[in-house]
Design a protein around this motif. Structure first.
Motif, PDB file in Angstrom:
ATOM      1  N   PRO A 168       1.950  -3.240  15.064  1.00  0.00           N
ATOM      2  CA  PRO A 168       1.731  -1.923  15.676  1.00  0.00           C
ATOM      3  C   PRO A 168       0.537  -1.943  16.622  1.00  0.00           C
ATOM      4  N   SER A 169       0.479  -0.910  17.465  1.00  0.00           N
ATOM      5  CA  SER A 169      -0.686  -0.736  18.329  1.00  0.00           C
ATOM      6  C   SER A 169      -1.891  -0.356  17.466  1.00  0.00           C
ATOM      7  N   VAL A 170      -3.052  -0.392  18.072  1.00  0.00           N
ATOM      8  CA  VAL A 170      -4.277  -0.047  17.347  1.00  0.00           C
ATOM      9  C   VAL A 170      -4.188   1.382  16.817  1.00  0.00           C
ATOM     10  N   GLY A 171      -3.693   2.284  17.668  1.00  0.00           N
ATOM     11  CA  GLY A 171      -3.583   3.688  17.271  1.00  0.00           C
ATOM     12  C   GLY A 171      -2.692   3.873  16.060  1.00  0.00           C
ATOM     13  N   LEU A 172      -1.536   3.236  16.080  1.00  0.00           N
ATOM     14  CA  LEU A 172      -0.602   3.361  14.959  1.00  0.00           C
ATOM     15  C   LEU A 172      -1.178   2.699  13.712  1.00  0.00           C
ATOM     16  N   ALA A 173      -1.862   1.577  13.874  1.00  0.00           N
ATOM     17  CA  ALA A 173      -2.481   0.890  12.726  1.00  0.00           C
ATOM     18  C   ALA A 173      -3.528   1.805  12.075  1.00  0.00           C
ATOM     19  N   LEU A 174      -4.305   2.491  12.898  1.00  0.00           N
ATOM     20  CA  LEU A 174      -5.326   3.403  12.362  1.00  0.00           C
ATOM     21  C   LEU A 174      -4.672   4.573  11.633  1.00  0.00           C
ATOM     22  N   ARG A 175      -3.589   5.093  12.189  1.00  0.00           N
ATOM     23  CA  ARG A 175      -2.892   6.216  11.535  1.00  0.00           C
ATOM     24  C   ARG A 175      -2.254   5.764  10.220  1.00  0.00           C
ATOM     25  N   LEU A 176      -1.739   4.555  10.191  1.00  0.00           N
ATOM     26  CA  LEU A 176      -1.167   4.018   8.948  1.00  0.00           C
ATOM     27  C   LEU A 176      -2.239   3.903   7.876  1.00  0.00           C
ATOM     28  N   ALA A 177      -3.391   3.364   8.272  1.00  0.00           N
ATOM     29  CA  ALA A 177      -4.480   3.203   7.309  1.00  0.00           C
ATOM     30  C   ALA A 177      -4.910   4.559   6.771  1.00  0.00           C
ATOM     31  N   ALA A 178      -5.021   5.541   7.646  1.00  0.00           N
ATOM     32  CA  ALA A 178      -5.435   6.881   7.208  1.00  0.00           C
ATOM     33  C   ALA A 178      -4.390   7.486   6.281  1.00  0.00           C
ATOM     34  N   ALA A 179      -3.128   7.334   6.609  1.00  0.00           N
ATOM     35  CA  ALA A 179      -2.053   7.922   5.791  1.00  0.00           C
ATOM     36  C   ALA A 179      -1.965   7.260   4.423  1.00  0.00           C
ATOM     37  N   LEU A 180      -2.333   5.972   4.356  1.00  0.00           N
ATOM     38  CA  LEU A 180      -2.234   5.243   3.078  1.00  0.00           C
ATOM     39  C   LEU A 180      -3.559   5.212   2.339  1.00  0.00           C
ATOM     40  N   GLY A 181      -4.571   5.887   2.903  1.00  0.00           N
ATOM     41  CA  GLY A 181      -5.852   5.973   2.215  1.00  0.00           C
ATOM     42  C   GLY A 181      -6.549   4.625   2.083  1.00  0.00           C
ATOM     43  N   THR A 182      -6.446   3.814   3.133  1.00  0.00           N
ATOM     44  CA  THR A 182      -7.095   2.508   3.091  1.00  0.00           C
ATOM     45  C   THR A 182      -7.642   2.195   4.486  1.00  0.00           C
ATOM     46  N   HIS A 226       0.823  -1.212   0.000  1.00  0.00           N
ATOM     47  CA  HIS A 226       0.000   0.000   0.000  1.00  0.00           C
ATOM     48  C   HIS A 226       0.854   1.258   0.000  1.00  0.00           C
ATOM     49  N   ARG A 227       2.026   1.199   0.582  1.00  0.00           N
ATOM     50  CA  ARG A 227       2.927   2.351   0.582  1.00  0.00           C
ATOM     51  C   ARG A 227       3.388   2.651  -0.835  1.00  0.00           C
ATOM     52  N   VAL A 228       3.683   1.594  -1.579  1.00  0.00           N
ATOM     53  CA  VAL A 228       4.098   1.769  -2.981  1.00  0.00           C
ATOM     54  C   VAL A 228       2.926   2.276  -3.811  1.00  0.00           C
ATOM     55  N   LEU A 229       1.730   1.728  -3.516  1.00  0.00           N
ATOM     56  CA  LEU A 229       0.532   2.139  -4.274  1.00  0.00           C
ATOM     57  C   LEU A 229       0.167   3.588  -4.002  1.00  0.00           C
ATOM     58  N   ALA A 230       0.515   4.065  -2.794  1.00  0.00           N
ATOM     59  CA  ALA A 230       0.170   5.443  -2.415  1.00  0.00           C
ATOM     60  C   ALA A 230       1.179   6.438  -2.957  1.00  0.00           C
ATOM     61  N   GLY A 231       1.605   6.245  -4.176  1.00  0.00           N
ATOM     62  CA  GLY A 231       2.503   7.204  -4.809  1.00  0.00           C
ATOM     63  C   GLY A 231       3.963   6.969  -4.519  1.00  0.00           C
ATOM     64  N   GLY A 232       4.305   5.762  -4.098  1.00  0.00           N
ATOM     65  CA  GLY A 232       5.712   5.446  -3.885  1.00  0.00           C
ATOM     66  C   GLY A 232       6.329   6.161  -2.714  1.00  0.00           C
ATOM     67  N   LEU A 233       5.560   6.288  -1.632  1.00  0.00           N
ATOM     68  CA  LEU A 233       6.098   6.903  -0.411  1.00  0.00           C
ATOM     69  C   LEU A 233       7.313   6.125   0.072  1.00  0.00           C
ATOM     70  N   THR A 234       8.302   6.848   0.582  1.00  0.00           N
ATOM     71  CA  THR A 234       9.418   6.146   1.220  1.00  0.00           C
ATOM     72  C   THR A 234       9.006   5.803   2.646  1.00  0.00           C
ATOM     73  N   GLN A 235       9.789   4.927   3.252  1.00  0.00           N
ATOM     74  CA  GLN A 235       9.493   4.552   4.641  1.00  0.00           C
ATOM     75  C   GLN A 235       9.574   5.771   5.553  1.00  0.00           C
ATOM     76  N   GLU A 236      10.544   6.633   5.284  1.00  0.00           N
ATOM     77  CA  GLU A 236      10.694   7.802   6.144  1.00  0.00           C
ATOM     78  C   GLU A 236       9.510   8.758   5.987  1.00  0.00           C
TER      79      GLU A 236
END
Lengths: 77, 243
Positions: A47-61, A14-24
């Motif tokens: 990850p914790s639930v909070g971090l998982a939710l933030r990851l999903a939001a940042a990756l648009g999924t 999903h990180r690659v799909l989201a425009g090729g974001l780098t890990q940083e």
């Protein structure tokens, strides 16, 4: 801390799909470090639930798209 | 500075720099009458443990959840290692009604054991257990080789014999890439052998117990840590490339 291999994640895909974001870049967006994103993608850290939710939001999924239980995982008792 | 070099930037990561400077000051400040000043030693302790205490109190929030869990896991491992050794030590001292000649050396040994275990556990978390084992074995082999060359460069035979002692480290590092679990078992076996060998040397030569214990920590410790790290089954994606 070591997961029991019962959770599979698609964060890298999903990180690659989201425009090729780098890990940083992803780390900065979710308030974590690059080490954390690397550990999550390698499957060595769940990850914790909070971090998982933030990851999903940042990756648009959704969290369910990012993380799935593997067959024969925690519920198999 | 970006990416993996961000930690080199004091503006971005001030805490490691401040604690590192305190530790260095503790080592470098003047020594009086053959002993380091007590306040210099306190500075070293402050630099080493201060940031962790502040994080646990919630006054310092410079680490994310993964780093905090890694630190707590490393602390737990250090507790287990030091606790086990402490009980063995007490049993040994009490069994023969022995007296401790140098309690300050004993305290130094336990501080070294705590730090050593904490460091290796942290590296295993950040690098992955197998990469940690390879790098630690290679680094220790190189350090022992350099130490032997500097100590015995005028005595070729002694140099050769001493350099043979580095074989378990380099050999273990090479084998760990190909047969990790078997190498882990081999390293633990080698640790047992050197434990008995150094123990017998201690009895025959009458070295102080703390000196023997520190030698074991520095020589056998990396073999044990790497051996244990190589035993678990490899996980898919452990060696995934970094983006």
């Amino acid at each position: 801390m070591r997961p029991r291999h019962d959770i599979r994640n698609e964060v890298r895909r999903h990180r690659v799909l989201a425009g090729g974001l780098t890990q940083e870049e992803l780390a900065e967006r979710v308030g974590a470090t690059r080490q954390t994103i690397l550990a999550i993608e390698k499957g060595s850290y769940n990850p914790s639930v909070g971090l998982a939710l933030r990851l999903a939001a940042a990756l648009g999924t959704t969290v369910e798209q990012l993380f799935q239980l593997e067959e024969g995982g925690a519920d198999d008792r | 500075m970006t990416g993996s070099l961000a930690w080199l930037n004091p503006a971005k990561k001030p805490v490691p720099w401040i604690s590192g400077i305190l530790v260095l000051l503790g080592f470098l400040l003047p020594v009086r009458e053959g002993h380091p000043s007590w306040w210099a030693i306190l500075l070293t302790g402050l630099g080493t443990f201060g940031p962790g205490l502040l994080r646990e109190l919630g006054w310092l929030k410079d680490k994310d959840e993964f780093q905090l869990q890694a630190a707590r896991r490393a602390g737990y491992h250090a507790f287990l290692a030091a606790g086990l050794v402490a009980f063995l030590w007490i049993a040994f001292v009490r069994s023969g009604d022995r007296q401790l000649k140098n309690p300050q050396e004993l305290a130094t040994f336990f501080a070294a054991l705590l730090w050593f275990t904490w460091m290796l556990s942290s590296l295993a978390t950040y690098w992955g257990a197998r990469k940690m084992a390879f790098r630690v074995l290679t680094l220790y082999g190189a350090a022992w080789l350099l130490f032997n060359i500097l100590s015995h460069w005028k005595q070729p035979l002694a140099l050769f014999m001493q350099c043979l002692l580095t074989a378990p480290f380099f050999g273990g590092a090479w084998l760990s890439r190909r047969w990790p679990r078997s190498t882990g078992i081999l390293l633990l076996g080698a640790s047992g052998f050197f434990l008995i060998f150094i123990g017998r040397l201690h009895h025959q030569r009458g070295f102080p117990l703390v000196v023997t214990a520190l030698t074991l920590l520095l020589f056998v410790g990396p073999l044990v840590a790497s051996g244990l790290a190589l035993l678990p089954r490899s996980r898919a994606g452990e060696e995934a490339p970094e983006a």
